[in-house]
Design a protein around this motif. Structure first.
Motif, PDB file in Angstrom:
ATOM      1  N   THR A 163     -30.122 -24.371  26.760  1.00 21.29           N
ATOM      2  CA  THR A 163     -29.242 -23.644  26.537  1.00 21.29           C
ATOM      3  C   THR A 163     -28.337 -24.124  25.247  1.00 21.29           C
ATOM      4  O   THR A 163     -28.330 -25.166  24.986  1.00 21.29           O
ATOM      5  N   PHE A 164     -27.992 -23.012  24.423  1.00 21.84           N
ATOM      6  CA  PHE A 164     -27.157 -23.158  23.302  1.00 21.84           C
ATOM      7  C   PHE A 164     -25.686 -23.139  23.205  1.00 21.84           C
ATOM      8  O   PHE A 164     -25.146 -22.355  24.170  1.00 21.84           O
ATOM      9  N   VAL A 165     -24.976 -24.124  22.889  1.00 20.07           N
ATOM     10  CA  VAL A 165     -23.494 -24.201  22.882  1.00 20.07           C
ATOM     11  C   VAL A 165     -23.011 -24.148  21.564  1.00 20.07           C
ATOM     12  O   VAL A 165     -23.500 -24.855  20.584  1.00 20.07           O
ATOM     13  N   THR A 166     -21.978 -23.647  21.484  1.00 20.86           N
ATOM     14  CA  THR A 166     -21.364 -23.447  20.325  1.00 20.86           C
ATOM     15  C   THR A 166     -19.787 -24.072  20.243  1.00 20.86           C
ATOM     16  O   THR A 166     -18.922 -23.464  20.897  1.00 20.86           O
ATOM     17  N   ASN A 167     -19.631 -25.093  19.535  1.00 25.59           N
ATOM     18  CA  ASN A 167     -18.296 -25.894  19.576  1.00 25.59           C
ATOM     19  C   ASN A 167     -17.626 -26.184  18.279  1.00 25.59           C
ATOM     20  O   ASN A 167     -18.264 -25.916  17.150  1.00 25.59           O
ATOM     21  N   SER A 168     -16.499 -26.338  18.095  1.00 26.71           N
ATOM     22  CA  SER A 168     -15.595 -26.536  16.852  1.00 26.71           C
ATOM     23  C   SER A 168     -15.828 -27.933  16.052  1.00 26.71           C
ATOM     24  O   SER A 168     -15.928 -27.802  14.631  1.00 26.71           O
ATOM     25  N   ASP A 169     -16.390 -28.790  16.522  1.00 23.94           N
ATOM     26  CA  ASP A 169     -16.509 -30.389  15.995  1.00 23.94           C
ATOM     27  C   ASP A 169     -15.142 -30.383  15.349  1.00 23.94           C
ATOM     28  O   ASP A 169     -15.145 -30.983  14.020  1.00 23.94           O
ATOM     29  N   ALA A 170     -14.149 -30.129  15.969  1.00 23.62           N
ATOM     30  CA  ALA A 170     -12.566 -30.022  15.409  1.00 23.62           C
ATOM     31  C   ALA A 170     -12.380 -31.552  14.630  1.00 23.62           C
ATOM     32  O   ALA A 170     -12.476 -32.592  15.532  1.00 23.62           O
ATOM     33  N   HIS A 171     -11.722 -31.607  13.567  1.00 20.44           N
ATOM     34  CA  HIS A 171     -11.150 -32.907  12.975  1.00 20.44           C
ATOM     35  C   HIS A 171      -9.690 -32.765  12.642  1.00 20.44           C
ATOM     36  O   HIS A 171      -9.176 -33.636  12.052  1.00 20.44           O
ATOM     37  N   GLY A 172      -9.010 -31.575  13.204  1.00 18.70           N
ATOM     38  CA  GLY A 172      -7.760 -31.429  13.077  1.00 18.70           C
ATOM     39  C   GLY A 172      -7.512 -30.304  14.028  1.00 18.70           C
ATOM     40  O   GLY A 172      -8.202 -29.593  14.647  1.00 18.70           O
ATOM     41  N   VAL A 173      -6.188 -30.234  14.255  1.00 18.87           N
ATOM     42  CA  VAL A 173      -5.457 -29.141  15.491  1.00 18.87           C
ATOM     43  C   VAL A 173      -6.116 -27.813  15.137  1.00 18.87           C
ATOM     44  O   VAL A 173      -6.430 -26.833  16.152  1.00 18.87           O
ATOM     45  N   LYS A 174      -5.835 -27.404  13.714  1.00 21.86           N
ATOM     46  CA  LYS A 174      -6.076 -26.139  13.247  1.00 21.86           C
ATOM     47  C   LYS A 174      -7.634 -25.621  13.661  1.00 21.86           C
ATOM     48  O   LYS A 174      -7.796 -24.419  13.723  1.00 21.86           O
ATOM     49  N   THR A 175      -8.459 -26.528  13.486  1.00 20.09           N
ATOM     50  CA  THR A 175      -9.752 -25.973  13.812  1.00 20.09           C
ATOM     51  C   THR A 175     -10.603 -26.043  15.127  1.00 20.09           C
ATOM     52  O   THR A 175     -11.533 -25.851  15.262  1.00 20.09           O
ATOM     53  N   ILE A 176      -9.510 -26.522  16.056  1.00 20.11           N
ATOM     54  CA  ILE A 176      -9.954 -26.374  17.604  1.00 20.11           C
ATOM     55  C   ILE A 176     -10.336 -24.706  17.801  1.00 20.11           C
ATOM     56  O   ILE A 176      -9.719 -24.004  17.336  1.00 20.11           O
ATOM     57  N   ALA A 177     -11.536 -24.812  18.629  1.00 16.80           N
ATOM     58  CA  ALA A 177     -11.817 -23.534  19.046  1.00 16.80           C
ATOM     59  C   ALA A 177     -12.295 -22.428  17.719  1.00 16.80           C
ATOM     60  O   ALA A 177     -12.446 -21.303  17.899  1.00 16.80           O
ATOM     61  N   ARG A 178     -12.521 -23.244  16.628  1.00 23.50           N
ATOM     62  CA  ARG A 178     -13.138 -22.169  15.532  1.00 23.50           C
ATOM     63  C   ARG A 178     -14.738 -21.575  16.226  1.00 23.50           C
ATOM     64  O   ARG A 178     -15.253 -20.629  15.425  1.00 23.50           O
ATOM     65  N   GLU A 179     -15.267 -22.387  17.133  1.00 22.26           N
ATOM     66  CA  GLU A 179     -16.269 -21.972  17.710  1.00 22.26           C
ATOM     67  C   GLU A 179     -16.170 -22.302  19.145  1.00 22.26           C
ATOM     68  O   GLU A 179     -15.589 -23.598  19.264  1.00 22.26           O
ATOM     69  N   TYR A 180     -16.472 -21.619  20.039  1.00 26.84           N
ATOM     70  CA  TYR A 180     -16.510 -21.981  21.401  1.00 26.84           C
ATOM     71  C   TYR A 180     -17.147 -21.056  22.436  1.00 26.84           C
ATOM     72  O   TYR A 180     -17.899 -20.319  21.691  1.00 26.84           O
ATOM     73  N   ASN A 181     -17.266 -21.339  23.637  1.00 26.47           N
ATOM     74  CA  ASN A 181     -18.164 -20.660  24.493  1.00 26.47           C
ATOM     75  C   ASN A 181     -17.286 -20.007  25.590  1.00 26.47           C
ATOM     76  O   ASN A 181     -16.497 -20.509  26.137  1.00 26.47           O
ATOM     77  N   ARG A 182     -17.782 -18.754  25.996  1.00 18.85           N
ATOM     78  CA  ARG A 182     -17.364 -18.074  27.047  1.00 18.85           C
ATOM     79  C   ARG A 182     -18.110 -18.330  28.347  1.00 18.85           C
ATOM     80  O   ARG A 182     -19.178 -18.062  28.025  1.00 18.85           O
ATOM     81  N   VAL A 183     -17.784 -19.061  29.133  1.00 17.35           N
ATOM     82  CA  VAL A 183     -18.692 -19.678  30.335  1.00 17.35           C
ATOM     83  C   VAL A 183     -18.445 -18.923  31.604  1.00 17.35           C
ATOM     84  O   VAL A 183     -17.170 -18.737  31.889  1.00 17.35           O
ATOM     85  N   ARG A 184     -19.417 -18.809  32.547  1.00 16.10           N
ATOM     86  CA  ARG A 184     -19.201 -18.294  33.800  1.00 16.10           C
ATOM     87  C   ARG A 184     -19.424 -19.286  34.813  1.00 16.10           C
ATOM     88  O   ARG A 184     -20.500 -19.892  34.733  1.00 16.10           O
ATOM     89  N   MET A 185     -18.384 -19.561  35.478  1.00 18.15           N
ATOM     90  CA  MET A 185     -18.584 -20.661  36.826  1.00 18.15           C
ATOM     91  C   MET A 185     -17.589 -20.310  37.742  1.00 18.15           C
ATOM     92  O   MET A 185     -16.533 -19.506  37.597  1.00 18.15           O
ATOM     93  N   GLN A 186     -17.599 -21.163  38.771  1.00 12.75           N
ATOM     94  CA  GLN A 186     -16.972 -20.986  40.063  1.00 12.75           C
ATOM     95  C   GLN A 186     -15.311 -21.564  39.781  1.00 12.75           C
ATOM     96  O   GLN A 186     -14.392 -20.890  40.425  1.00 12.75           O
ATOM     97  N   GLY A 187     -15.240 -22.591  38.859  1.00 20.86           N
ATOM     98  CA  GLY A 187     -13.939 -23.202  39.295  1.00 20.86           C
ATOM     99  C   GLY A 187     -13.926 -24.357  37.948  1.00 20.86           C
ATOM    100  O   GLY A 187     -14.849 -24.483  37.140  1.00 20.86           O
ATOM    101  N   LEU A 188     -12.777 -24.877  37.913  1.00 27.37           N
ATOM    102  CA  LEU A 188     -12.573 -25.789  36.561  1.00 27.37           C
ATOM    103  C   LEU A 188     -13.261 -27.425  37.336  1.00 27.37           C
ATOM    104  O   LEU A 188     -12.262 -27.980  37.739  1.00 27.37           O
ATOM    105  N   ASN A 189     -14.393 -27.746  37.019  1.00 24.27           N
ATOM    106  CA  ASN A 189     -14.649 -28.930  37.288  1.00 24.27           C
ATOM    107  C   ASN A 189     -16.080 -29.584  36.440  1.00 24.27           C
ATOM    108  O   ASN A 189     -16.720 -28.508  36.182  1.00 24.27           O
TER     109      ASN A 189
END
Length: 392
Positions: A211-237
């Motif tokens: 599985t490939f994941v795309t993440n921000s590797d953020a070093h500051g608040v502005k760059t959070i979610a510059r890359e992210y994943n749309r995931v499909r699951m049943q709940g938050l855990n």
């Protein structure tokens, strides 16, 4: 496989750093404003994420801050693993660990854990192989097989970080195949990094089951979610996230959202002195390769065993996008107006159209943002630490 309940879509960024904790440095290259509380607030209320991995969550002082927020009731342990921030953001605790390559270079790996207890236990083990567990991304004097085993013994998830980058990338500067560094079956997911996408990575046939994941590797608040994943699951855990990475019971990644590889700062080989892009083994104006930084595209052209990408059936769509603050003309005033109108950055991406955008920020900028959201632009390619530039 049949799902055991209704599935929902969530947005996740599994790689965000901490700049300081308890007033002391954590990730040296990260901004001082990127504290744990700022990270959580920004991810939830400004970016609009549903899941984050605090990749420095296992560092000494960050763990202390996590425990304080748990005591204050701001973070609540969740059945199935993870912590819930103010009933809206799932928080996973992780560590980024550096390992020496078998024949030189070094690579970063992510280790995610289901709860504070196991994160603390892993921190205790790290103290036996690292010199300073207060800081992020430190060299561990062990090997990848042992690191993966220690992660899995604590029911954690083991991730290859920014796999293709010329600095600290397993395939970018250490080995030509994952199997030359560790058993690929120990890997729960592979992070593409900012200068590559699925089409580039799927030219390596050994990666087809990952599985490939795309993440921000953020070093500051502005760059959070510059890359992210749309995931499909049943709940938050945490258990659901594990099923996403292993594509179990209908869970999985619906889409990878990431920068166009040409915007990435290591896309092409480039000279750090004269800033000239270098094709193949060619020379730059400096007439030497001493200052060349090997680009991700050029590296993959060298190590790939496939001429064209072969996407496995499970591979989701890769959506190229431009982070809002990277769009020309989006300054602080326009950014504030957009958030006031739409709520979060991800809401802008999902719901904004040219008509509503022009109502918020005016016709000229509204058209530019709409074109950026539609992908109507080209790039001046990045390299050697310089990000690519958008050209309309």
């Amino acid at each position: 496989m049949v799902s055991d309940g209704p599935l929902k879509a969530y947005d996740a960024d599994f790689h965000i750093h901490i700049g300081r904790a308890l007033g002391k440095p954590v990730k040296i290259a990260a901004g001082a404003s990127l504290t744990l509380e700022n990270l959580l607030h920004h991810a939830a209320y400004v970016k609009g994420l549903d899941v984050v991995t605090v990749i420095d969550g296992v560092c000494d002082n960050v763990l202390l801050e996590v425990e304080r927020l748990v005591d204050e009731g701001q973070l609540t342990p969740v059945a199935g693993g993870g912590l819930l921030f103010r009933d809206r953001l799932l928080v996973l605790l992780g560590a980024e660990v550096e390992l020496s390559g078998p024949t030189g270079g070094a690579a970063h790996f992510g280790c995610w854990f289901p709860d504070v207890l196991r994160a603390k236990d892993f921190n205790g083990w790290l103290k036996t192989v690292q010199k300073n567990t207060q800081l992020s991304s430190q060299r561990a004097y062990t090997d990848a097989v042992a690191l993966a085993a220690q992660t899995h013994e604590r029911d954690g998830l083991f991730i290859v970080h920014h796999a293709f980058t010329p600095f600290k990338g397993l395939l970018g500067n250490c080995v030509r195949q994952v199997g030359d560094f560790l058993d690929i079956h120990q890997v729960d997911a592979l992070e593409l990094g900012l200068s590559s996408d699925s089409s580039m990575a799927d030219r390596l046939s050994e990666l087809s089951e990952l599985t490939f994941v795309t993440n921000s590797d953020a070093h500051g608040v502005k760059t959070i979610a510059r890359e992210y994943n749309r995931v499909r699951m049943q709940g938050l855990n945490f258990a659901e996230v594990a099923k996403v990475l292993h594509r179990e019971a209908g869970r999985g990644i619906e889409a990878n959202y990431g920068l166009h590889p040409q915007q990435g700062k290591y896309y092409r080989t480039r000279c750090r002195v004269c800033d000239e892009l270098v094709a193949g083994n060619g020379a730059c104006r400096c007439a030497t390769d001493k200052h060349h930084v090997y680009g991700v595209k050029d590296r993959l052209d060298d190590i790939s065993d496939l001429v064209e990408p072969a996407h496995p059936a499970h591979r989701p769509e890769y959506v190229h996008h431009v982070p809002l603050c990277d769009i020309p003309g989006v300054g602080p005033t326009a950014y504030r107006k957009l958030l006031e109108a739409y709520g979060t950055e991800l809401a802008i991406r999902r719901t904004a159209d040219e008509s509503t955008l022009t109502d918020v920020v005016g016709e000229r900028l509204g058209i530019v943002i709409a074109r950026a959201l539609r992908g109507e632009f080209t790039w001046e390619a990045g390299g050697a630490g310089t990000y690519g530039k958008i050209i309309f």
